[in-house]
Design a protein around this motif. Sequence first.
Motif, PDB file in Angstrom:
ATOM      1  N   TRP A 151     -17.616 -19.817  -7.089  1.00 61.34           N
ATOM      2  CA  TRP A 151     -17.375 -21.211  -6.684  1.00 61.34           C
ATOM      3  C   TRP A 151     -17.891 -22.196  -7.735  1.00 61.34           C
ATOM      4  CZ3 TRP A 151     -20.824 -24.161  -2.733  1.00 61.34           C
ATOM      5  CH2 TRP A 151     -20.318 -25.451  -2.567  1.00 61.34           C
TER       6      TRP A 151
ATOM      7  N   MET B 223     -27.370 -20.894  -0.841  1.00 61.55           N
ATOM      8  CA  MET B 223     -26.461 -22.030  -0.759  1.00 61.55           C
ATOM      9  C   MET B 223     -25.358 -21.793   0.259  1.00 61.55           C
ATOM     10  SD  MET B 223     -25.943 -25.001  -1.709  1.00 61.55           S
ATOM     11  CE  MET B 223     -27.163 -25.218  -2.969  1.00 61.55           C
TER      12      MET B 223
ATOM     13  N   LEU C 228     -26.879 -22.138   3.668  1.00 58.93           N
ATOM     14  CA  LEU C 228     -27.237 -23.532   3.948  1.00 58.93           C
ATOM     15  C   LEU C 228     -25.989 -24.342   4.301  1.00 58.93           C
ATOM     16  CD1 LEU C 228     -29.464 -25.690   3.895  1.00 58.93           C
ATOM     17  CD2 LEU C 228     -29.041 -25.975   1.476  1.00 58.93           C
ATOM     18  N   ILE C 229     -24.938 -24.137   3.544  1.00 60.67           N
ATOM     19  CA  ILE C 229     -23.691 -24.875   3.811  1.00 60.67           C
ATOM     20  C   ILE C 229     -23.127 -24.463   5.173  1.00 60.67           C
ATOM     21  CG2 ILE C 229     -21.283 -25.131   3.066  1.00 60.67           C
ATOM     22  CD1 ILE C 229     -22.406 -24.930   0.174  1.00 60.67           C
TER      23      ILE C 229
ATOM     24  N   CYS D 154     -25.098 -26.081   7.935  1.00 62.08           N
ATOM     25  CA  CYS D 154     -24.752 -27.506   8.091  1.00 62.08           C
ATOM     26  C   CYS D 154     -23.371 -27.661   8.719  1.00 62.08           C
ATOM     27  CB  CYS D 154     -24.761 -28.203   6.739  1.00 62.08           C
ATOM     28  SG  CYS D 154     -26.380 -28.334   6.028  1.00 62.08           S
ATOM     29  N   LEU D 155     -22.435 -26.799   8.311  1.00 57.14           N
ATOM     30  CA  LEU D 155     -21.085 -26.910   8.881  1.00 57.14           C
ATOM     31  C   LEU D 155     -21.088 -26.558  10.372  1.00 57.14           C
ATOM     32  CD1 LEU D 155     -18.826 -25.500   6.032  1.00 57.14           C
ATOM     33  CD2 LEU D 155     -19.039 -27.851   6.782  1.00 57.14           C
TER      34      LEU D 155
ATOM     35  N   THR E 225     -23.486 -27.247  12.323  1.00 56.97           N
ATOM     36  CA  THR E 225     -23.988 -28.470  12.961  1.00 56.97           C
ATOM     37  C   THR E 225     -22.841 -29.464  13.167  1.00 56.97           C
ATOM     38  OG1 THR E 225     -26.082 -28.160  11.828  1.00 56.97           O
ATOM     39  CG2 THR E 225     -25.679 -30.340  12.725  1.00 56.97           C
ATOM     40  N   VAL E 226     -22.020 -29.619  12.125  1.00 55.72           N
ATOM     41  CA  VAL E 226     -20.902 -30.580  12.217  1.00 55.72           C
ATOM     42  C   VAL E 226     -19.915 -30.129  13.289  1.00 55.72           C
ATOM     43  CG1 VAL E 226     -18.992 -31.635  10.958  1.00 55.72           C
ATOM     44  CG2 VAL E 226     -21.150 -31.253   9.810  1.00 55.72           C
TER      45      VAL E 226
ATOM     46  N   LEU F 186     -30.139 -32.031  12.358  1.00 62.96           N
ATOM     47  CA  LEU F 186     -30.272 -32.688  11.038  1.00 62.96           C
ATOM     48  C   LEU F 186     -31.646 -32.375  10.453  1.00 62.96           C
ATOM     49  CD1 LEU F 186     -29.122 -34.859   8.976  1.00 62.96           C
ATOM     50  CD2 LEU F 186     -30.572 -36.451  10.187  1.00 62.96           C
TER      51      LEU F 186
ATOM     52  N   ASP G  83     -31.669 -28.799   9.342  1.00 61.16           N
ATOM     53  CA  ASP G  83     -30.929 -28.586   8.095  1.00 61.16           C
ATOM     54  C   ASP G  83     -31.684 -29.156   6.897  1.00 61.16           C
ATOM     55  OD1 ASP G  83     -28.837 -27.172   9.215  1.00 61.16           O
ATOM     56  OD2 ASP G  83     -27.743 -28.974   9.766  1.00 61.16           O
ATOM     57  N   LEU G  84     -32.317 -30.301   7.109  1.00 62.00           N
ATOM     58  CA  LEU G  84     -33.093 -30.871   5.997  1.00 62.00           C
ATOM     59  C   LEU G  84     -34.318 -30.014   5.677  1.00 62.00           C
ATOM     60  CD1 LEU G  84     -32.862 -34.715   6.646  1.00 62.00           C
ATOM     61  CD2 LEU G  84     -32.061 -33.493   4.653  1.00 62.00           C
TER      62      LEU G  84
ATOM     63  N   PHE H  11     -33.006 -27.144   3.851  1.00 67.92           N
ATOM     64  CA  PHE H  11     -32.655 -27.686   2.534  1.00 67.92           C
ATOM     65  C   PHE H  11     -33.899 -27.720   1.638  1.00 67.92           C
ATOM     66  CE2 PHE H  11     -31.688 -31.264  -0.291  1.00 67.92           C
ATOM     67  CZ  PHE H  11     -30.351 -31.076  -0.571  1.00 67.92           C
TER      68      PHE H  11
ATOM     69  N   CYS I   3     -34.973 -24.214   0.706  1.00 68.21           N
ATOM     70  CA  CYS I   3     -34.115 -23.667  -0.352  1.00 68.21           C
ATOM     71  C   CYS I   3     -34.440 -24.337  -1.690  1.00 68.21           C
ATOM     72  CB  CYS I   3     -32.645 -23.883  -0.012  1.00 68.21           C
ATOM     73  SG  CYS I   3     -32.110 -22.956   1.404  1.00 68.21           S
ATOM     74  N   SER I   4     -34.643 -25.663  -1.654  1.00 69.75           N
ATOM     75  CA  SER I   4     -34.950 -26.383  -2.898  1.00 69.75           C
ATOM     76  C   SER I   4     -36.232 -25.858  -3.518  1.00 69.75           C
ATOM     77  CB  SER I   4     -35.130 -27.875  -2.622  1.00 69.75           C
ATOM     78  OG  SER I   4     -33.984 -28.426  -2.126  1.00 69.75           O
TER      79      SER I   4
ATOM     80  N   LEU J 268     -30.661 -18.182  -6.443  1.00 73.35           N
ATOM     81  CA  LEU J 268     -30.276 -18.476  -5.059  1.00 73.35           C
ATOM     82  C   LEU J 268     -30.007 -17.200  -4.263  1.00 73.35           C
ATOM     83  CD1 LEU J 268     -27.803 -21.428  -5.664  1.00 73.35           C
ATOM     84  CD2 LEU J 268     -29.957 -21.570  -4.464  1.00 73.35           C
TER      85      LEU J 268
ATOM     86  N   PHE K 215     -29.318 -31.377  -3.679  1.00 72.01           N
ATOM     87  CA  PHE K 215     -30.106 -30.142  -3.585  1.00 72.01           C
ATOM     88  C   PHE K 215     -30.771 -29.844  -4.928  1.00 72.01           C
ATOM     89  CE2 PHE K 215     -30.311 -25.574  -4.366  1.00 72.01           C
ATOM     90  CZ  PHE K 215     -31.108 -25.159  -3.324  1.00 72.01           C
TER      91      PHE K 215
ATOM     92  N   SER L 223     -34.665 -30.077  -5.752  1.00 71.65           N
ATOM     93  CA  SER L 223     -35.400 -28.855  -6.117  1.00 71.65           C
ATOM     94  C   SER L 223     -36.174 -29.099  -7.406  1.00 71.65           C
ATOM     95  CB  SER L 223     -34.473 -27.650  -6.225  1.00 71.65           C
ATOM     96  OG  SER L 223     -33.704 -27.733  -7.358  1.00 71.65           O
TER      97      SER L 223
END
Lengths: 555, 478
Positions: free
Chosen positions: A59, A128, A131-132, A135-136, A138-139, A159, A162-163, A166, A169-170, A179, B398, B402
Amino acid sequence: MIANSVFVLALWGALGSILVSPKSNRIMSFMTFMITSVIFFFLSKNYLAGTNEPFSFEWLKYMSLQVDIDLSSNTRKFEQILPIFLLSIIAMLVAVFNSEEMRKQRFCCLVALNLCVVCGAVCAVNLMQLLICSCLMTVLGFCIIDDMDARKKYAFYNLLADLSLFSVCSLTYGYIGSLDFKSLPMFDKLGAHRDLVAILLAFAISLKLGLFMFHNQLYDLSVLHFNRLAYLLFCSTPFAGLIILHKFYPLTSVSAYGQPILKTLSVLTVCCGIYSALFMNNIKEKTIGLVQILFGFGLIQLLFFSADFKVIENIILFGGAVFCLMLYAVYYASSYELNVSKMGGFISGNKFGFLLQMIAFFALLHYLLISFSGNAYYVALGFAAILTIVVAHILRQIFFGETHADERVLAMLKNPAWYLLFSLLALGGLLASFSYQKALIETGAMFILFVVCLIFYPLRKTEALYNSELVQESDAFETIFDFLIITPLTILGRILWLLVDFILIERTIINSLRDATGLMIRSVSKLNMFSAKLYIFYVLASFGLIAFLAYMGNK
Amino acid sequence: MLNTFSILSLIIAIPFLGMLFTLFAKEAGDNGTRNVFSVAVFAVIANIVMILRIFMLMEVYKPGLQLVETYNWMQNPNIDIVFGVDVLSLMLLLAIHIAFIIGFIGVRNNLEHQKSLMVWSLMFLSMITGFFVAADIFSFYIFFEAMLLPLFMLLGMFGDVKRQEYINRFLLYNMLGAVIFFVATVLLFNYQHGMLELQQLNNMKLNSRLEYFIWAAIFISLLSRIPVWPFHYWIASVNSSIRNPMIFLISMILPLTGIYGFVRFLPKTLPSILGNYILILQIIGVVTMLFIALIGLINKDRQYKIFSYITVYYIMYMLGILTRNEVILLNIAFSFFSYLIIVASMEVFSHYIAKEQNQQGVLDDGLLCAYPKLSIIYSFMTLSAVGLPLSSLFLNNFLILSDLLAVNIKMGIIMLLSLVIVSSALLKELFRLRDAEKCALTASGQNDISRGIFSFMLFICFVLLMSFIKPLWFVIGA
């Protein structure tokens, strides 16, 4: 196979969500149901055939970041995806045939899209992708919830979750530079701020799963249609929480805080679930309580005894579905009566429904009892006993004893709709098929306990709590969070606004500058006024200055 | 390449020519003609096409400025005007142009002083385009200051009753920045004995006393544009007083010039003197973030909430830029692209909501329930703004976070907390606007946004979604 399924479902779900028309509502939803069923059939076939099919899509390829989307098929992934597919199909079936569900097409398409995201989460091999997907979910959950009040807490809690994820992960990526989930154990060697990472992770998981303290978001969902509630309870964000726990498991133990927090919360979640299942009057809230017990139990087995994730997933998903269908069937049969205090004596018009509920419940208990060994088995046994007492207590209130129902409800009392009974039977059959003759004695003992509870009704005094407003209406954690977090932040905001913006900047800095400018202008104007005295003064002052400079120069 | 009229000059000229055409276009009349509006929109679209063409001409991932154009302006003193672009400046330019189209849509029915609004807006666009392609310190300074004139005029024409006071603040802070920057430019000019390209600043060696002064001057002048404490006050006052979405948009873009200034001025390897400045700036930055986020949470004015969101993000980008990491710069560019479009859309539709509220004479609680198309767009923008994976904000933030967390964990945590607070404030506002129980209107869809605007905004949503999948999706072979 998983990749193909995801593409078909994503395309269909997206088109169906956009092209919504009242005329095609039922047809489109039925077609979505059929397509998902066909995909489920082929997935099951591939699972039985032991298919292994790699699929990886490159991706992103930045200098600092490579993200691949992985949708490879293998037995392990099929085992995790198939239960969700089955429950989604049941939710679609109910939506298609239930007249209470008005927006069938939209719901079914959202479920199809959610299935794609679930597949993405299960197949994720990097932070990643997960995480995506989280979040999806959640949406999509936000879209499935069709009530604004119910959306509020759900959205805020998720939210925050997810944060938090986030941030985890960060931080992780910042230290290990990768990752990949395979690299996560490296954080133990290379990482810093471990306590923070573990606490944030525990926080994210607790929020997603709706563990104790954060469970009120689930109870707010009780205003939804039963089918939507059931779907959201275990196929949406709570499932994302489970997957997050599973995939991030190595990070829970990088600090001394991660696991103890989660362990404590899971035990408290079981207690909270028992409390709700026993004392809440609203049948939907009782359902949420029962599902919470399962979540708590699943986490206890995972965290204390490192149980197999597949088994825990099956117990939570199928168990949750069984409880939801059991109580949904009652709700349907009683013409949508919400309060258990207004039930009782329903066995007369609902024998077949009761029998099926019993079969499904004992199939679940049986599966639960055969799935563990060692100390985990004794915990499961105790848990099965608690679950038996709670379920017997609820069913006793609904089906036996003196009726408190309205005449209208009694007159309209009927067997649940075929699709509910069929789904219950299918789930019960499926759970029973996992084992044949093992743990029959224990299951028999549970049955006896169940009958004893039905006959003697030991917790009859709890009925009084149905009239207590404190128990039924209060939301202690909302009050606590409001008192501890929201109010101080609001006060701080007001103080800063008034003190810094108005008093310091507006009144002090800007006004002082304005006044100073005014003073300067006035002084200069006065100095430049035409006046003989001033002229003499300037001339003398100049001479004085020259004399001073000359003196200083000579010196 | 000397004195060659080339594509970068063209993208500065097109909005300026558009401004001239607009000046002579016929005002909107009762017969429904919209010459002024159409000419202005055409000029912006034409420039977008040119910007996309520039993307095709350049190597997007190549570091440094490309397509450099040099014009000799004066022989004695020797002053060259140099233009050049990189992927960061082009992404920002593209986002600003799209934001302008969204802004124009927001004011298309506002016939009062429409010509003036369009003329000054196009002038601003021309100046800011010049600013982003400026590659030498002299043209940088000229465009940096020139863009204040249109905003000054717009504030005077469209500000509310307290506009005199706000203009005073605007002048006070910006004049301070302008004078200091001018002194720094002159000093650099004298020190180097001639004009200085921005890329050369990286290799510049200054004596310690001069270094101390020049960096302080540059920092203060750039900060005067960014809403960090105490400079946030003039921007906050101006932003929350303007009820015209186009001017809000322009004043919202202004801090970007300060941020961009840091990108161009900060050397790759920081001189020791800058270490202290940056530490102070980091402290002021995170304190401001938290401070503004908290005020945004309690403030009931939707415009202030949007402003607080804008501020928190701007400071986050500024702190990201201060890390001097090339990869982070690229991510900031991608993130900024979505950020500017989202903020512009939110502001325009927030203004639409306020206008409808006034016209219908109702409270805005639950108002979106009566406007389904508007509700879809506003919800999408809010959900993107709070950081859900619907635009390039998600992935690129992100990476920025990070990096910032790895640099300084305390700063990172405060930043995250501020992000949570502003996101909560926006979500809370969305829920209030979508609260069906409090909606005083029926969902007739009569006054909803038109089908054309809805389609355009769906296209913008598509652009944002694509930016999530691949930030440079519109560049073939990128």
